[in-house]
Design a protein around this motif. Structure first.
Motif, PDB file in Angstrom:
ATOM      1  N   GLU A  20      -4.163   4.177  -3.867  1.00  0.00           N
ATOM      2  CA  GLU A  20      -5.203   5.194  -3.742  1.00  0.00           C
ATOM      3  C   GLU A  20      -5.856   5.132  -2.368  1.00  0.00           C
ATOM      4  N   LEU A  21      -6.101   3.908  -1.893  1.00  0.00           N
ATOM      5  CA  LEU A  21      -6.687   3.743  -0.558  1.00  0.00           C
ATOM      6  C   LEU A  21      -5.723   4.218   0.518  1.00  0.00           C
ATOM      7  N   PHE A  22      -4.461   3.823   0.417  1.00  0.00           N
ATOM      8  CA  PHE A  22      -3.483   4.196   1.432  1.00  0.00           C
ATOM      9  C   PHE A  22      -3.224   5.696   1.442  1.00  0.00           C
ATOM     10  N   LEU A  23      -3.151   6.307   0.265  1.00  0.00           N
ATOM     11  CA  LEU A  23      -2.940   7.750   0.203  1.00  0.00           C
ATOM     12  C   LEU A  23      -4.070   8.506   0.883  1.00  0.00           C
ATOM     13  N   ALA A  24      -5.275   7.998   0.742  1.00  0.00           N
ATOM     14  CA  ALA A  24      -6.445   8.668   1.306  1.00  0.00           C
ATOM     15  C   ALA A  24      -6.620   8.411   2.791  1.00  0.00           C
ATOM     16  N   GLU A  25      -6.298   7.187   3.245  1.00  0.00           N
ATOM     17  CA  GLU A  25      -6.657   6.802   4.611  1.00  0.00           C
ATOM     18  C   GLU A  25      -5.504   6.238   5.435  1.00  0.00           C
ATOM     19  N   GLY A  26      -4.310   6.132   4.852  1.00  0.00           N
ATOM     20  CA  GLY A  26      -3.230   5.462   5.556  1.00  0.00           C
ATOM     21  C   GLY A  26      -3.379   3.959   5.438  1.00  0.00           C
ATOM     22  N   PHE A  27      -2.515   3.218   6.133  1.00  0.00           N
ATOM     23  CA  PHE A  27      -2.548   1.758   5.996  1.00  0.00           C
ATOM     24  C   PHE A  27      -2.433   1.002   7.312  1.00  0.00           C
ATOM     25  N   ALA A  28      -2.057   1.674   8.382  1.00  0.00           N
ATOM     26  CA  ALA A  28      -1.789   0.963   9.638  1.00  0.00           C
ATOM     27  C   ALA A  28      -3.021   0.269  10.199  1.00  0.00           C
ATOM     28  N   SER A  29      -4.184   0.851   9.993  1.00  0.00           N
ATOM     29  CA  SER A  29      -5.402   0.309  10.608  1.00  0.00           C
ATOM     30  C   SER A  29      -6.014  -0.846   9.826  1.00  0.00           C
ATOM     31  N   PHE A  30      -5.510  -1.129   8.647  1.00  0.00           N
ATOM     32  CA  PHE A  30      -6.097  -2.168   7.803  1.00  0.00           C
ATOM     33  C   PHE A  30      -5.405  -3.509   8.003  1.00  0.00           C
ATOM     34  N   GLY A  31      -6.205  -4.563   8.201  1.00  0.00           N
ATOM     35  CA  GLY A  31      -5.708  -5.919   8.108  1.00  0.00           C
ATOM     36  C   GLY A  31      -5.972  -6.445   6.706  1.00  0.00           C
ATOM     37  N   ILE A  32      -5.482  -7.630   6.427  1.00  0.00           N
ATOM     38  CA  ILE A  32      -5.703  -8.202   5.098  1.00  0.00           C
ATOM     39  C   ILE A  32      -7.189  -8.379   4.821  1.00  0.00           C
ATOM     40  N   GLY A  33      -7.941  -8.825   5.824  1.00  0.00           N
ATOM     41  CA  GLY A  33      -9.380  -8.981   5.645  1.00  0.00           C
ATOM     42  C   GLY A  33     -10.065  -7.660   5.327  1.00  0.00           C
TER      43      GLY A  33
END
Length: 213
Positions: A20-33
């Protein structure tokens, strides 16, 4: 120590939140933290999904396509008429992709393992359309067309949508492009009795590791 059933349930819960988070905002900018903070969980909990951020992304993307496929096929199975099944399939694919943001598609295109998951599902969807077209022709509710050709043509368009070529040429996002593809296929195949001599059954292909779209 949590039971295996509880661990699986927790992992599935995390996958739902991640997709749900990735669909809304993508994933490249997120680190594990960042992910741990946004989902209000520990890094350990995230690593229960997969052992690295890259693998977590792939797991979430695959989960999205798998859950979408289950909903789509449930809708198809509820219809008896083969022409309606084809319409439902194409329209449902477009509806499922509507949830994905431009950021998600951009990140999928920029991350090869996620792009491969999308490509596999696109190939499966094209084969599924081919099967449904052949079924409709045999039932006499679709025009007597060469089902393998239709499947190949649809595969080319779906591949162009997946690569971003259709958006570059038309400005349509993936969901909009799939809706126009559905209109094109359904309008061109509507009506006319089937001529059994013109039907070429779809060539069976293995699904490999693809999750159906």
């Amino acid at each position: 120590m949590p039971s295996p059933d509880r661990s699986r349930a927790r992992r599935e819960e995390m996958l739902v939140q991640l997709r749900e988070l990735f669909l809304a905002e993508g994933f490249a900018s997120f680190g594990i933290g960042d992910l741990a903070e946004r989902l209000r969980c520990s890094r350990t909990t995230l690593y229960s999904v997969a052992p690295s951020k890259e693998q977590i992304v792939v797991a979430a993307v695959r989960s999205f396509f798998k859950s979408a496929a289950e909903r789509i096929e449930a809708r198809v199975a509820a219809a008896d008429d083969p022409a309606r099944q084809l319409a439902i399939y194409l329209e449902a694919v477009a509806a499922e992709l509507q949830a994905a943001s431009a950021a998600f598609f951009a990140d999928v295109a920029g991350f090869a393992p996620a792009g491969e998951v999308y490509r596999e599902n696109t190939q499966y969807a094209a084969r599924r359309v081919q099967e449904l077209v052949a079924k409709g022709v045999r039932a006499g509710v679709l025009r007597p067309v060469h089902a393998s050709f239709v499947g190949a043509a649809v595969a080319e368009v779906m591949g162009s949508i997946q690569r971003g070529a259709i958006q570059a040429a038309t400005g349509l996002d993936a969901a909009q492009a799939y809706r126009h593809l559905a209109d094109l296929v359904l309008t061109s195949l509507a009506g006319g009795p089937a001529d059994q001599d013109q039907i070429t059954p779809p060539r069976r292909q293995g699904r490999g590791s693809a999750e159906p779209l």
